[in-house]
Scaffold this motif. Structure first.
Motif, PDB file in Angstrom:
ATOM      1  N   SER A  94     -12.689  33.221  33.764  1.00  5.27           N
ATOM      2  CA  SER A  94     -12.415  33.438  32.348  1.00  5.27           C
ATOM      3  C   SER A  94     -10.951  33.177  32.009  1.00  5.27           C
ATOM      4  O   SER A  94     -10.631  32.482  31.047  1.00  5.27           O
TER       5      SER A  94
ATOM      6  N   MET B 146     -21.182  27.901  35.553  1.00  7.28           N
ATOM      7  CA  MET B 146     -22.358  28.675  35.176  1.00  7.28           C
ATOM      8  C   MET B 146     -22.593  29.722  36.253  1.00  7.28           C
ATOM      9  O   MET B 146     -22.924  29.380  37.392  1.00  7.28           O
TER      10      MET B 146
ATOM     11  N   GLY C 282     -20.409  40.336  30.815  1.00  5.52           N
ATOM     12  CA  GLY C 282     -19.593  39.216  30.349  1.00  5.52           C
ATOM     13  C   GLY C 282     -18.580  39.613  29.306  1.00  5.52           C
ATOM     14  O   GLY C 282     -17.484  39.048  29.234  1.00  5.52           O
TER      15      GLY C 282
ATOM     16  N   MET D 125     -16.265  36.674  28.155  1.00  4.81           N
ATOM     17  CA  MET D 125     -17.063  35.544  28.578  1.00  4.81           C
ATOM     18  C   MET D 125     -18.394  35.505  27.827  1.00  4.81           C
ATOM     19  O   MET D 125     -19.061  36.526  27.659  1.00  4.81           O
ATOM     20  N   GLU D 126     -18.760  34.319  27.397  1.00  7.30           N
ATOM     21  CA  GLU D 126     -20.071  34.104  26.780  1.00  7.30           C
ATOM     22  C   GLU D 126     -21.169  34.432  27.788  1.00  7.30           C
ATOM     23  O   GLU D 126     -21.058  34.096  28.969  1.00  7.30           O
ATOM     24  N   SER D 127     -22.229  35.079  27.331  1.00  5.14           N
ATOM     25  CA  SER D 127     -23.310  35.429  28.246  1.00  5.14           C
ATOM     26  C   SER D 127     -24.658  35.306  27.544  1.00  5.14           C
ATOM     27  O   SER D 127     -24.736  35.374  26.312  1.00  5.14           O
ATOM     28  N   HIS D 128     -25.695  35.117  28.345  1.00  3.25           N
ATOM     29  CA  HIS D 128     -27.047  34.948  27.819  1.00  3.25           C
ATOM     30  C   HIS D 128     -28.043  35.658  28.727  1.00  3.25           C
ATOM     31  O   HIS D 128     -27.855  35.710  29.950  1.00  3.25           O
TER      32      HIS D 128
ATOM     33  N   LEU E 274     -26.037  24.258  26.952  1.00  6.68           N
ATOM     34  CA  LEU E 274     -24.785  24.834  27.452  1.00  6.68           C
ATOM     35  C   LEU E 274     -23.956  23.799  28.193  1.00  6.68           C
ATOM     36  O   LEU E 274     -22.733  23.738  28.034  1.00  6.68           O
TER      37      LEU E 274
ATOM     38  N   MET F  39     -20.234  22.918  27.385  1.00 10.08           N
ATOM     39  CA  MET F  39     -19.165  23.194  28.345  1.00 10.08           C
ATOM     40  C   MET F  39     -18.367  21.941  28.678  1.00 10.08           C
ATOM     41  O   MET F  39     -17.192  22.027  29.047  1.00 10.08           O
TER      42      MET F  39
ATOM     43  N   ARG G 172     -15.464  26.180  29.858  1.00  8.89           N
ATOM     44  CA  ARG G 172     -15.424  27.643  29.877  1.00  8.89           C
ATOM     45  C   ARG G 172     -16.518  28.142  30.814  1.00  8.89           C
ATOM     46  O   ARG G 172     -17.498  27.423  31.080  1.00  8.89           O
TER      47      ARG G 172
ATOM     48  N   VAL H 110     -19.743  30.614  31.743  1.00  8.98           N
ATOM     49  CA  VAL H 110     -20.841  31.271  31.038  1.00  8.98           C
ATOM     50  C   VAL H 110     -21.607  32.127  32.041  1.00  8.98           C
ATOM     51  O   VAL H 110     -21.905  31.675  33.152  1.00  8.98           O
TER      52      VAL H 110
ATOM     53  N   LEU I 169     -25.013  34.000  32.989  1.00  8.73           N
ATOM     54  CA  LEU I 169     -26.437  33.871  32.672  1.00  8.73           C
ATOM     55  C   LEU I 169     -27.239  34.863  33.499  1.00  8.73           C
ATOM     56  O   LEU I 169     -27.217  34.814  34.730  1.00  8.73           O
TER      57      LEU I 169
END
Length: 658
Positions: free
Chosen positions: A165, A172, A199, A204-207, A224, A228, A233, A235, A237
């Motif tokens: 980050s 990923m 995240g 940090m982006e998270s899913h 994604l 990216m 960046r 991510v 997951l």
């Protein structure tokens, strides 16, 4: 389960079906072979295939993936010939580890797959290093690394996410949340509702993703990856899934409630996708049968090839030769032009000249950029080389060492500065279990130098004064260098950076600004594994290294009547046994002088080697002089008592009088 094909063509849908079916059919065959005793160990990914398959299908063939032991779909998705996988699992020569490691504990540069070690966490940091190299190359590549929900409790997980980050690395982070870490359920592993929520703590982006829905996995990751590439960046997951078999087959699943097994059986990723394709007219019964037959034929033929291979025969020379990557020392001679500089200046100059020589080198450490490091060794480096190559790190030694391995994998040379050698303990695991063993396991170099400011005499106490070389001389696969003079420090550090093997480079702090020497201005190298004979005599051999070399010189200066060979080892691994034995055979007496505490120190091994190889030449027992077997204390009186300086002269004279 709801499938959304979005803009995927029928051919793309069928390609994903082929990809997800293949590992399932291999797994079913493996379960038969396990029961027949033809495979010793198996970690099943049945029920989780959509994740491995989806990630691999999205990434380009030249983008690195770091899987774990339940990710067969990664290996089949990269089209590794099945006979090679079967050979690997049977410990045959056509595998990837020459029978030295099992299952998926291997990597292959050919297929851009980097295998795990059983300690799990370090591979997350390795992904950071690979991604950092991609960012430096500006190639727009993405790296994917797998872990399980259990490993998210490891410190390496937090360190790696934080680094990614802060450095904005295109990684990923794939968490396969399959319900259990061996037998421990998730409610005994963490208290947050979703692991993806972690995240937020790293900005940090998270899913959260349905890990059993191949189209959801593929479509999200495709979006994604494109994003990216434009906006590098990390991510996070979290793939919700379930492990339908035991941790490994022997452990079974009795600890899992049957209703849970039944619920997830309904969500089978292969069967549900097959049903969807069939109902939508994409997959016909005939095509499905033909595909099954084709894959099973490949499995049977590949198994026959692997079964026909002979068992590996042990080769002593090959085993020992593969511990290190072969390296031909490049001799660069020193110039006549010299300057009188300190030990610390020699280190700094070596780093500058090496970074000029190797434009693929990166130095990482705490406060090393604008601040110049705790000892100001890298002062001015940012202005000369830029922040891309002189990188401040968060306080997370383990992930930084692992990132060094990732840089090496992706074509860079990594130089890691420990602020103090004592702090390497928090980076110990990746050094001794990852760097040290990678070439032996799957012939992958670990082009990493770890610099270690060490040693006592400065009243810095138990956490800033250790000389801990013995932690590493014990570990095959590491090289350990410990110079005592500026000339040696510069030449040996240059060589260490050239060497593609992992090197622990010890720099005694008390020598930094107290020892001066005439040192050639140009770049030059000194071979590792060659001791220096500083004084010649016939009464006794003194073997030493680091600051103790200077203490020995002081003792000899006070006692000019003592005729001694003084051997400065300079390198502890490899060790110059030839020089040691030659001197001992000449003098008949030997004293080994180290700053480290006595028990378990390298002096003990040297003593044993001398006794085994030179016993008939000895006129007295081998003598060791070392610090006390206690932690190193703070106050001067206690530190002076701890260090061996006050005992060496008396012990030397007793040996001569024996």
């Amino acid at each position: 389960m709801i499938f959304d094909r979005k803009n995927l063509t029928d051919n793309q849908l069928l390609d994903l079906y082929k990809r997800i079916l293949k590992p399932r059919l291999i797994e079913e065959k493996m379960l038969i072979l396990i029961r027949q005793g033809k495979v010793s160990k198996w970690f099943s990914g049945i029920g989780q295939e959509a994740i491995s398959v989806g990630v691999t299908a999205v990434l380009d063939s030249d983008e690195y993936i770091l899987p774990m032991h339940r990710n067969l779909g990664v290996f089949t998705g990269r089209d590794i010939p099945l006979y090679r996988l079967f050979s690997q699992w049977q410990g045959k020569v056509n595998g990837f580890t020459k029978g030295r490691d099992r299952s998926f504990h291997f990597g292959t540069q050919q297929y851009k797959i980097i295998g795990m070690i059983s300690h799990l966490g370090p591979q997350l940091g390795v992904a950071d290093g690979i991604a950092l190299a991609n960012k430096l190359k500006k190639n727009g590549k993405v790296t994917a690394v797998f872990t399980g929900e259990g490993a998210t409790s490891e410190g390496d997980f937090h360190e790696a996410l934080n680094i990614a980050s802060v450095w904005e690395l295109p990684v990923m982070f794939v968490i396969e949340n399959n319900g259990y870490g061996l037998s421990t359920p998730t409610n005994e592993q963490y208290r947050c509702e979703n692991l993806a929520d972690k995240g937020k703590g790293y900005g940090m982006e998270s899913h959260i993703v349905d890990g059993n829905n191949i189209l959801e996995v593929f479509n999200l990751l495709s979006e994604l990856k494109a994003s990216m590439k434009k906006n590098p960046r990390p991510v996070l997951l979290e793939f919700k899934t379930f492990r339908m078999r035991g941790h490994e087959e022997a452990s079974g699943t009795k600890y899992v409630p049957q209703e849970l097994m039944d619920m997830w059986a309904i969500k089978d990723p292969v069967e549900n996708y097959r049903k969807y394709l069939t109902e939508n007219g994409v997959l016909t019964t005939d095509f499905d049968a033909a595909l099954h037959a084709e894959i099973k034929k490949d499995i049977d033929e590949s198994l026959a090839i692997a079964n026909a291979e002979p068992e590996i025969e042990a080769s002593l020379s090959e085993e020992l030769n593969d511990v290190y990557k072969p390296y031909v020392f490049e001799q660069v001679n020193p110039s006549e032009e010299k300057e009188n500089i300190r030990f610390i200046d020699a280190i700094s100059t070596s780093l500058r000249q090496s970074m000029k020589r190797h434009d693929n080198s990166v130095i990482m450490g705490q406060d090393i950029a604008e601040y110049g490091g705790a000892f100001k060794i890298t002062d001015g480096f940012v202005a000369q080389f830029g922040k891309e190559r002189v990188i401040n790190t968060p306080i997370c030694e383990s992930a930084v060492v692992s990132a060094g391995m990732g840089l090496s994998i992706n074509g860079y040379k990594a130089i890691v500065e420990m602020q103090f050698a004592d702090f390497v303990s928090t980076g110990f695991n990746p050094i001794v279990n990852l760097l040290a063993k990678s070439h032996y396991r799957w012939l992958e170099k670990a082009d990493v130098v770890v610099r270690m400011p060490c040693g006592g005499g400065t009243q810095a106490g138990p956490f800033h004064s250790q000389t801990n070389e013995a932690w590493f001389t014990k570990t095959p696969g590491l090289k350990v260098v410990y110079p005592a003079f500026p000339y040696d420090a510069k030449g040996l550090l240059n060589t260490s950076i050239n060497d593609p093997n992992p090197v622990l480079f010890f720099e005694h702090k008390q020598l930094y600004r107290s020892v001066y020497q005439e040192v050639p201005k140009n770049y030059y190298t000194i071979p590792l594994g060659k001791a220096a004979l500083l004084k010649e005599g016939n009464q006794v051999t003194i073997i030493s290294f680091g600051a103790a070399v200077h203490w020995a010189l002081d003792t000899l200066a006070k006692n000019p009547e003592i005729s001694a060979d003084l051997l400065d080892l300079r390198t502890l691994q490899p060790l110059d046994t030839e020089a040691i034995f030659a001197s001992v055979k000449k003098t008949g007496r030997v004293i080994i002088y180290q700053e480290d505490s006595m028990f378990g120190g390298i002096a003990s091994d040297i003593s044993a080697m001398i006794m085994e190889n030179c016993f008939k030449y000895l006129d007295a027992p081998v003598k060791r002089v070392a610090s006390l077997d206690s932690p190193i204390p703070f106050t001067k009186a206690l530190e002076d008592q701890y260090l061996p300086k006050g005992r060496f002269e008396n012990d030397l004279k007793e040996l001569l009088a024996y």
